[in-house]
Design a protein around this motif. Sequence first.
Motif, PDB file in Angstrom:
ATOM      1  N   HIS A   1       0.874  -1.179   0.000  1.00  0.00           N
ATOM      2  CA  HIS A   1       0.000   0.000   0.000  1.00  0.00           C
ATOM      3  C   HIS A   1       0.909   1.226   0.000  1.00  0.00           C
ATOM      4  O   HIS A   1       1.302   1.712   1.068  1.00  0.00           O
ATOM      5  N   PRO A   2       1.259   1.747  -1.175  1.00  0.00           N
ATOM      6  CA  PRO A   2       2.224   2.860  -1.223  1.00  0.00           C
ATOM      7  C   PRO A   2       1.776   4.076  -0.414  1.00  0.00           C
ATOM      8  O   PRO A   2       2.590   4.724   0.250  1.00  0.00           O
ATOM      9  N   VAL A   3       0.466   4.395  -0.486  1.00  0.00           N
ATOM     10  CA  VAL A   3      -0.070   5.535   0.255  1.00  0.00           C
ATOM     11  C   VAL A   3      -0.994   5.011   1.352  1.00  0.00           C
ATOM     12  O   VAL A   3      -1.936   4.279   1.080  1.00  0.00           O
TER      13      VAL A   3
ATOM     14  N   GLY B   1       7.833   1.886  -0.778  1.00  0.00           N
ATOM     15  CA  GLY B   1       7.382   0.654  -0.138  1.00  0.00           C
ATOM     16  C   GLY B   1       6.011   0.822   0.467  1.00  0.00           C
ATOM     17  O   GLY B   1       5.251   1.728   0.110  1.00  0.00           O
ATOM     18  N   ASP B   2       5.696  -0.052   1.405  1.00  0.00           N
ATOM     19  CA  ASP B   2       4.386  -0.048   2.036  1.00  0.00           C
ATOM     20  C   ASP B   2       4.229   1.142   2.976  1.00  0.00           C
ATOM     21  O   ASP B   2       5.040   1.347   3.874  1.00  0.00           O
ATOM     22  N   ARG B   3       3.184   1.938   2.750  1.00  0.00           N
ATOM     23  CA  ARG B   3       2.885   3.112   3.567  1.00  0.00           C
ATOM     24  C   ARG B   3       4.076   4.061   3.697  1.00  0.00           C
ATOM     25  O   ARG B   3       4.354   4.606   4.762  1.00  0.00           O
ATOM     26  N   THR B   4       4.807   4.237   2.595  1.00  0.00           N
ATOM     27  CA  THR B   4       5.881   5.236   2.603  1.00  0.00           C
ATOM     28  C   THR B   4       5.344   6.624   2.287  1.00  0.00           C
ATOM     29  O   THR B   4       6.040   7.624   2.476  1.00  0.00           O
ATOM     30  N   PHE B   5       4.091   6.686   1.783  1.00  0.00           N
ATOM     31  CA  PHE B   5       3.399   7.961   1.582  1.00  0.00           C
ATOM     32  C   PHE B   5       2.197   8.025   2.526  1.00  0.00           C
ATOM     33  O   PHE B   5       1.635   6.988   2.904  1.00  0.00           O
TER      34      PHE B   5
ATOM     35  N   PHE C   1       6.084  12.045   2.286  1.00  0.00           N
ATOM     36  CA  PHE C   1       6.841  10.841   1.918  1.00  0.00           C
ATOM     37  C   PHE C   1       7.941  10.588   2.930  1.00  0.00           C
ATOM     38  O   PHE C   1       8.653  11.501   3.352  1.00  0.00           O
ATOM     39  N   HIS C   2       8.076   9.322   3.320  1.00  0.00           N
ATOM     40  CA  HIS C   2       9.161   8.919   4.223  1.00  0.00           C
ATOM     41  C   HIS C   2      10.231   8.209   3.402  1.00  0.00           C
ATOM     42  O   HIS C   2      10.000   7.117   2.879  1.00  0.00           O
ATOM     43  N   ASN C   3      11.397   8.842   3.244  1.00  0.00           N
ATOM     44  CA  ASN C   3      12.458   8.187   2.478  1.00  0.00           C
ATOM     45  C   ASN C   3      13.402   7.415   3.389  1.00  0.00           C
ATOM     46  O   ASN C   3      13.355   7.529   4.622  1.00  0.00           O
TER      47      ASN C   3
END
Length: 333
Positions: free
Chosen positions: A45-47, A73-77, A166-168
Amino acid sequence: MNDMRTVVFATAVAISCSILYLVWRKRRCMSNWKEVAIVDKLFIHPVKSCRGISVDNFVATEKNVMLSNSDIGDRTFMMVHEYGRFATIRQFPQMVLIKASIIGINKLRLEAPGMRAFEIEIPIHGSGKVLNYKVWGTRCPGVDCGDEAAAWLAEFTGVNTARLVFHNKQLPSREGTKLLEFGHLGVYSETTTKSTFQDYSPFNLVSQASVDLLNTKLDSDHQVTERNFRPNVLLKGCLAFAEDSWKRIKIGSAEFVFAKHCTRCHVTTVNPETGIKDEDLNTLKTLSTFRMCKPEERPLYGIAPKFSVDFVNIKPGEISVGDKVYLFEDDNN
């Protein structure tokens, strides 16, 4: 000369015994792993709160589930709104209709009914404003994705204060330390979890058998799929709720330990295909009839029903559809 031969012979015997012991120990250790299920589907789930995408494989890391060769990746947004609060499906059920596709290494494509498709390059480290956003009591840093992304989300959701963050990989993870009382699993420990924008754990799984059993208790108008529960892994080949009792598992080259059962809320009552919420809360009410925690587990789980399991990664590795799931059986059990 005889003394030298004796020393050589003794050394050879010692080395042979050591090798035999190591082989025996390895085989004994391998025998502790029992096949219990097979990976049927994988989801990222990207977002957060938006539609998940089905993938053939992904890499499980300490703090996230990532696509191979990608920074996404998953929930990085995550969508946030006024005062930096994260947007939930309960507040904005139409978010489940936003499909986020990953293009290459660093581009995200957003699509939704009645909306033009929107593509955004993910912010590289140091390129945008970094703020800390609160997710269920703990904070995690994120980079603002800019005004165009915010305008797209605002148009679809009707939330004028919407922003995409976004979490990088370079940013610190969100950590949560909590005394976990695992009830019937008999494990009591102080455990630290690392994650990004997930609710609790970066790795959630459920079995198809568990979903099927729930559907036997729901009427034909309120049937559910795994998408109602937003897991990373859907399993087949095991009994319903077998996953509840697994302490340590191995999938592909990755290993995990049990973190907690996942408690459920109104999100499960939103149809993932239409974005319409069941105001009668049939799924949640039905779960509450047979999936409540034991009294001794209530300090951890409260009064919400349990469905699916959160795990913590202890050995990073790649997982693919079709991989076997192995359960570690302790000799003391």
